[in-house]
Design a protein around this motif. Structure first.
Motif, PDB file in Angstrom:
ATOM      1  N   ARG A 191      14.563 -25.587   3.107  1.00  0.00           N
ATOM      2  CA  ARG A 191      13.052 -25.414   3.436  1.00  0.00           C
ATOM      3  C   ARG A 191      13.001 -25.653   4.854  1.00  0.00           C
ATOM      4  NH1 ARG A 191       7.791 -26.181   0.275  1.00  0.00           N
ATOM      5  NH2 ARG A 191       6.271 -26.074   1.702  1.00  0.00           N
ATOM      6  N   GLN A 230       4.551 -20.923   3.860  1.00  0.00           N
ATOM      7  CA  GLN A 230       3.955 -21.391   2.497  1.00  0.00           C
ATOM      8  C   GLN A 230       4.974 -20.886   1.556  1.00  0.00           C
ATOM      9  OE1 GLN A 230       0.569 -22.890   2.478  1.00  0.00           O
ATOM     10  NE2 GLN A 230       1.709 -23.313   4.284  1.00  0.00           N
ATOM     11  N   ASP A 288       3.631 -24.854  -2.421  1.00  0.00           N
ATOM     12  CA  ASP A 288       2.632 -24.670  -1.621  1.00  0.00           C
ATOM     13  C   ASP A 288       1.300 -24.245  -2.243  1.00  0.00           C
ATOM     14  OD1 ASP A 288       3.709 -26.168   0.699  1.00  0.00           O
ATOM     15  OD2 ASP A 288       4.393 -24.285   1.000  1.00  0.00           O
ATOM     16  N   LEU A 296      -2.087 -28.065  -4.537  1.00  0.00           N
ATOM     17  CA  LEU A 296      -1.645 -26.625  -4.485  1.00  0.00           C
ATOM     18  C   LEU A 296      -2.904 -25.707  -3.826  1.00  0.00           C
ATOM     19  CD1 LEU A 296       0.035 -26.789  -7.949  1.00  0.00           C
ATOM     20  CD2 LEU A 296       1.289 -26.548  -5.627  1.00  0.00           C
ATOM     21  N   LYS A 297      -2.522 -24.707  -3.090  1.00  0.00           N
ATOM     22  CA  LYS A 297      -3.617 -23.827  -2.674  1.00  0.00           C
ATOM     23  C   LYS A 297      -3.757 -22.561  -3.866  1.00  0.00           C
ATOM     24  CE  LYS A 297      -2.683 -24.532   2.000  1.00  0.00           C
ATOM     25  NZ  LYS A 297      -1.248 -24.607   2.467  1.00  0.00           N
TER      26      LYS A 297
END
Length: 119
Positions: free
Chosen positions: A5, A13, A75, A114-115
């Motif tokens: 990451r 994202q 995300d 979380l989106k």
């Protein structure tokens, strides 16, 4: 070797995605029939005559599923609505039970950081 990451920009994202018919379980929540139900019910169209009646049972297991997504470090969760769950007759009044499911789902995402990405 897989990238880490930290190999990505800080604002990158990471997300996962699903499709309502393939994950939710279409026999729950007052959903009406769809073209996928008809397609899956036609002999020879689908291996082992599988269908989306239960699918992955995300309709009942959404909390556990969202925990898995959040704990994996994602995300964003891109999900779709089943219009047959929202408007079972294809027009007319909306199905309150179907809207409540998506409301709980979005609230669950937000609670876990979380989106939501609705398609």
């Amino acid at each position: 070797m897989l990238p880490k990451r930290s190999d990505f920009p800080a604002d990158f994202q990471f997300g996962v995605a699903t499709s309502s018919y393939q994950i939710e379980g279409h026999s729950f929540g007052g959903a009406g029939p769809t073209h996928w139900d008809t397609f899956a019910a036609t002999p020879g169209n689908v291996v082992r005559a599988e269908n989306g009646a239960i699918a992955c049972d995300h309709y009942h297991r959404w909390e556990e599923d969202l925990d898995l997504i959040a704990n994996a470090g994602f995300d964003i969760y891109r999900f779709s609505t089943s219009w047959a769950r929202v408007m079972p007759e294809g027009r007319g009044p909306v199905n309150r039970e179907g809207l409540d499911f998506y409301d709980r789902l979005v609230d669950g995402m937000l609670e876990r950081g979380l989106k939501p990405a609705l398609t």
